[in-house]
Structures are given as C-alpha cells and as structure tokens.
Design a protein around this motif. Structure first.
Motif, PDB file in Angstrom:
ATOM      1  N   LEU A  41       0.811  -1.222   0.000  1.00 13.41           N
ATOM      2  CA  LEU A  41       0.000   0.000   0.000  1.00 13.41           C
ATOM      3  C   LEU A  41       0.842   1.268   0.000  1.00 13.41           C
ATOM      4  O   LEU A  41       0.345   2.350  -0.333  1.00 13.41           O
ATOM      5  CB  LEU A  41      -0.933   0.014   1.215  1.00 13.41           C
ATOM      6  N   SER A  45      -2.091   0.837  -4.885  1.00 17.70           N
ATOM      7  CA  SER A  45      -3.421   0.741  -4.266  1.00 17.70           C
ATOM      8  C   SER A  45      -4.318  -0.138  -5.124  1.00 17.70           C
ATOM      9  O   SER A  45      -4.181  -0.156  -6.351  1.00 17.70           O
ATOM     10  CB  SER A  45      -4.056   2.124  -4.104  1.00 17.70           C
ATOM     11  N   ARG A  70      -4.221   5.756   4.218  1.00 17.04           N
ATOM     12  CA  ARG A  70      -3.515   6.064   2.965  1.00 17.04           C
ATOM     13  C   ARG A  70      -4.461   6.311   1.796  1.00 17.04           C
ATOM     14  O   ARG A  70      -4.163   7.097   0.899  1.00 17.04           O
ATOM     15  CB  ARG A  70      -2.557   4.919   2.633  1.00 17.04           C
ATOM     16  N   HIS A  71      -5.601   5.624   1.786  1.00 17.75           N
ATOM     17  CA  HIS A  71      -6.559   5.743   0.673  1.00 17.75           C
ATOM     18  C   HIS A  71      -7.975   5.804   1.255  1.00 17.75           C
ATOM     19  O   HIS A  71      -8.662   4.784   1.319  1.00 17.75           O
ATOM     20  CB  HIS A  71      -6.414   4.556  -0.283  1.00 17.75           C
ATOM     21  N   LEU A  74     -11.006   4.056  -0.446  1.00 17.12           N
ATOM     22  CA  LEU A  74     -10.867   2.652  -0.867  1.00 17.12           C
ATOM     23  C   LEU A  74     -11.910   1.770  -0.173  1.00 17.12           C
ATOM     24  O   LEU A  74     -11.959   1.713   1.054  1.00 17.12           O
ATOM     25  CB  LEU A  74      -9.457   2.152  -0.533  1.00 17.12           C
ATOM     26  N   SER A 120     -16.307   2.190  -5.902  1.00  7.94           N
ATOM     27  CA  SER A 120     -14.970   2.750  -6.074  1.00  7.94           C
ATOM     28  C   SER A 120     -14.880   3.569  -7.356  1.00  7.94           C
ATOM     29  O   SER A 120     -14.339   4.675  -7.361  1.00  7.94           O
ATOM     30  CB  SER A 120     -13.936   1.620  -6.096  1.00  7.94           C
TER      31      SER A 120
END
Length: 525
Positions: A41, A45, A70-71, A74, A120
């Motif tokens: 990651l 991603s 981090r995302h 997601l 997403s």
C-alpha cells in the motif's frame, strides 16, 4: 481497472476467490498476510481490498486502518467468522465497506465485490468531476444572489433548505455548500428520498442490524453513518413518508438515532441539507408534511431560480455543455450560431438546466453540421411555444417528463431524448447508443413520446386502475407495480441487449436491485 487485493493466510480461500474473480474478468492480486499488503500500500493501491480479520501474520482490522489512512475512499471488505459479531462491528466502525461472513457463497462474494468496485469507480468519477469542472455557472443577478448566499454560509454548518424546480441544480448547490463549509474534508452523501421505496428508506437512512428483518444478513451502515463529520443531502424531502419524518425530526432535535433493529443510540455529527421542488407550506397545510420538521429544516432557505428566470445565462451554459459533452465523447466541440442562441434564450425550458444539458448532448451527437443553426435543433425546440396537442404538463421537450421534470440520460449512452425517469441525477454523456424513445434506424429520426397524436401514459394508467377497481380485483397496487416494474426492466434489458449492469445504470437503480427484481418478477428466463 486496478486489481482486487485478496489478503488471507488460508491458501484455499485465496484460490477460490482468485478463480471466481478471474471468471468475472476482474484482475486479482493475492497476499498471505497484512504486513505484505501494508507494504504494498505504500506504493500502490487496489480497486477493492478484501481481507480476513484474523491471520497468523497480523490483524485485518489493523490493515483496514492503514488502508483508510492512505486511501480514504478505498472500499474494504472484511472477511470474518459467521458468529463473530464483535469483529463485524469493529470492522464497520473502522470504515469497512461491508463484511463477508465465512463460510460464504462464492457467487454472493463476487456480487459484493462487484458492488464495491462500482462504488470505487463512482467515487473516482465524482472526484474527477469535482476537480475538473466548474461548480455552478451563472452571470444572471438571480444566480449571483445564490453565489453570495453560498459565500455567506461558508463558515457555517447550519441546516439549509434548497427550493426550486426540477432540473434547476439543487444538488450542485448542496455540493457547493459542502465544499465551502467547515465540513469540506468530510464525506458528502446524497439520497433522493423519492427514489427509495418506503419500506427500504428507513434502513437506507439509519442502517440496520443483522437480523432486523428478512434478508438483513449483515449489519449495514445507513446514510447518516456514512455522512459522519460531513454533509447529508436529502433530495425531494417533501416526498418523505410521515413516519420517517418523525424519525428525522428526532435526529435533528437531539442528534441521536438508532439503526433498524438496534438498541444502542448512535450520535450523529452530520450537517443536513434538504431540497424539494414542492411547496412545503402547502404540504404542511394538507397534513402531508410535519410542521415541526418544516421549521427544523427551514433554518436557512435558498431558492434556485428556474432557467426561464435567468435566460441570459443560456448562451454561457450551452457553450459549457457542448464543450463538456464533446470532451466526454472524444469529438470536436460543436459551435452554435448567434441566431440559434438567441432562439434558445426565448425557449421556456420546463426541464431547466438539466433539459438544456440534455439538448447540448443531443446536438453533439445528432447535429449534422459543426455549427448548429436553428434548423439543426430538434423539432420541439424550433418553436418557442409548447407544441400543439401537448399539454403544459406533458410537453414533448427532449429530457422532460410529465410535470416538467427533466429526465436524465445515464452514463453509458450518448445523451439524447431521455426515457421517462424521476429526474434525480444530472445527465452524463458516455459512449454507446443514442438514447431515444424508439430505436433510431436507417432513414429515421429519433422520436419523442408526447409528439402530436401520441397519448400520455398517465390517462391510460388511470383507466386501468379504474377498471381493476370496478372489477373488485385484489391487490391492485401490487398488480400494477409488478407490471410497471416488469415493463421497465424488460425494456431496459432489451435496450442494453441483456447487459444487467448497464440496464440498472440507465434505470437509475443498483446492480443488486435489478438482480433482485429480476428474480422476484420471474424474468430470469
């Protein structure tokens, strides 16, 4: 598309999901533990992350936390033991998209992952649209008043009620209020309360606990939870059922709510922005809308002008929509003559800005010349008065349904004459066939329901209702609802040649919804 990441120390689970996702034409990447996935990651991603919760190499909940840091957008699906309720609750509190109970049905697992992929991709498209396009366009004094109001509200999280005709851009204003508010870093969650069946709306708003009702196989977060620390936009609030109005009032009053089937209160840290095209004062007088809820929502009111009230903005909007449509379709931008622009500024546009956007999309696809003249406009736009034989409530303008509500053209098809719909979302031009009320064949011109001589479907429906009532037929509502849904779904599937995901998109419903409806209505054959 990015690959789906599978994180599990059980080789058999990885193998089953890899094979199932490969059959669904989805790329897959597998990891034996959370440490390996966490390291990946840092420089990469996935489209969706699917992780076990307990593994020899660490915790899936820790991986969930890392992934969300981090995302943030997601979707993460947590796999957990069937009876492990505490883990499921912890997963949702950590921001999981959904949890997958072990042992699981492979087809249902793939269906859940596909739903996460759709979410997403939708978030990615929304983010791109917000980044690349202007928020709202308008030089008219009425729109400048709206812009000033948004500016004054930029330091506030007060409840706002947006009123205006269908297609005038109420959701765009709600998004602008969110982006320029102290909650801009939080999520913006939109819900059209008129588009959700009454039986599902409570769960959609507040979520439900596992086992709360038949089919509730997992705990589900509602829109209030999804909008935590952000903004919840409730469109068409005037159509909300009275019993749900009571629950919404309670949330606005004391800031707490319960999931369906839940016993523990959940604190709501959410700004509510509501919108309606209806006159709420009239609804209150008719007993269809709670007066106390009306006063709770009507803290600050923003009225959006109709396009007729700001016709001087039409040239600016047409050029913008022609550029946008050409960019999305990958073609050269059409130009429009001054005579055609002057003609359009006199047109009534009952579907407002959404109808104008639909027209621009149609011109990008259908106008024969690079410069659009009056003669290149659809026949219904070549006169500035309603067509003979079309009532004021059923004008035959592209992108307009009965009552003047604009009809969106959903993604996946060139925008053209919209099919009948609820007008709840903005049109998007995409690749594919031209949307029309009938197929466009060689030598034919796209037609529009509501042309002279064509009868509106509402009188036909009323006659059928009257016939069933006179014959004392049982369950009239259920009968007609099933026939209506069957016609909608069959027509959409015929149009998309059996592609369910595209059919669902065009109908404005989810992939899971159309699959369930096909099963319920016995349309699988």
């Amino acid at each position: 598309m990015k690959p789906i990441w599978i994180v599990d120390d059980d080789q058999s689970i990885r193998w089953v999901l890899e094979k199932a996702l490969s059959r669904a034409n989805l790329p897959v990447r597998s990891f034996t533990g959370p440490r390996e996935a966490s390291a990946a990651l840092e420089h990469d991603s996935p489209q969706v992350l699917v992780s076990d919760i307990r593994m020899a190499g660490g915790s899936g909940l820790e991986l969930l936390q890392t992934a969300k840091q981090r995302h943030p957008g997601l979707p993460v699906i947590i796999m957990t033991a069937f009876s492990d309720l505490d883990s499921a609750v912890a997963a949702f509190q950590g921001g999981a998209f959904e949890y997958l109970a072990k042992p699981f049905d492979v087809d249902r697992a793939v269906e859940l992952i596909l739903r996460a992929v759709e979410e997403s991709l939708r978030e990615a498209t929304d983010d791109e649209r917000i980044t690349e396009e202007p928020e709202i366009l308008g030089q008219a004094s009425a729109m400048q008043d709206v812009f000033r109001a948004i500016g004054r509200l930029s330091h506030s999280s007060a409840t706002v009620l947006i009123t205006g005709e269908s297609g005038s851009g109420k959701e765009l204003v709600a998004r602008a209020l969110h982006r320029h508010s102290p909650r801009a870093s939080g999520p913006f969650i939109a819900l059209n309360t008129a588009a959700i069946p009454k039986d599902l709306l409570e769960s959609e708003l507040f979520g439900h606990e596992r086992g709360a009702f038949t089919g509730a196989q997992a705990t589900r977060r509602g829109r209030f939870e999804q909008a935590e620390s952000g903004t919840l936009f409730l469109d068409e609030i005037g159509d909300m059922p009275l019993d749900l109005q009571t629950r919404l009032l309670r949330v606005l009053s004391d800031g707490n709510y319960y999931r369906v089937g839940g016993h523990s209160p959940i604190k709501a840290n959410v700004r509510v922005i509501a919108a309606t095209h209806q006159n709420l004062e009239d609804r209150v007088r008719q007993g269809l809308f709670r007066e106390d809820l009306y006063h709770r929502l009507n803290v600050i009111r923003l009225r959006l002008p109709s396009l007729r009230e700001r016709s001087e903005d039409i040239p600016l909007l047409v050029r913008h929509f022609l550029q946008k449509s050409a960019r999305e379709l990958g073609v050269e931008t059409k130009r429009i003559s001054e005579a055609a622009l002057a003609h359009l500024t006199r047109f009534p546009f009952p579907g407002n800005v959404r109808q104008l956007e639909n027209l621009s999309n149609w011109l990008t696809v259908m106008a024969p010349a690079q410069t659009v003249e009056i003669k290149d406009l659809p026949p219904e736009f070549q006169t500035t008065a309603p067509m003979p034989g079309a009532s004021s409530a059923q004008s035959a303008y592209p992108g307009t349904a009965a009552g003047g509500a604009a009809v969106p053209t959903s993604g996946g098809g060139h925008a053209g004459y919209g099919s009948a719909g609820n007008g709840s979302s903005a049109p998007v031009a995409g690749g594919g066939n031209v949307m029309a009320t009938g197929a466009v064949g060689p030598g034919e011109t796209a037609g529009v329901s509501g042309m002279p001589g064509a009868e509106s479907w509402e009188p036909i429906l009323r006659r059928e209702v009257a016939r069933l009532l006179r014959s004392a037929s049982p369950d009239v509502m259920d009968q007609l609802t099933r026939r209506f849904e069957t016609a909608l779904i069959n027509e959409a599937l015929d149009f998309t040649r059996g592609r369910k995901v595209e059919a669902a998109s065009r109908l404005g419903i989810g992939r899971n919804t159309i699959t369930r409806k096909i099963q319920e209505l016995g349309l699988e054959s």
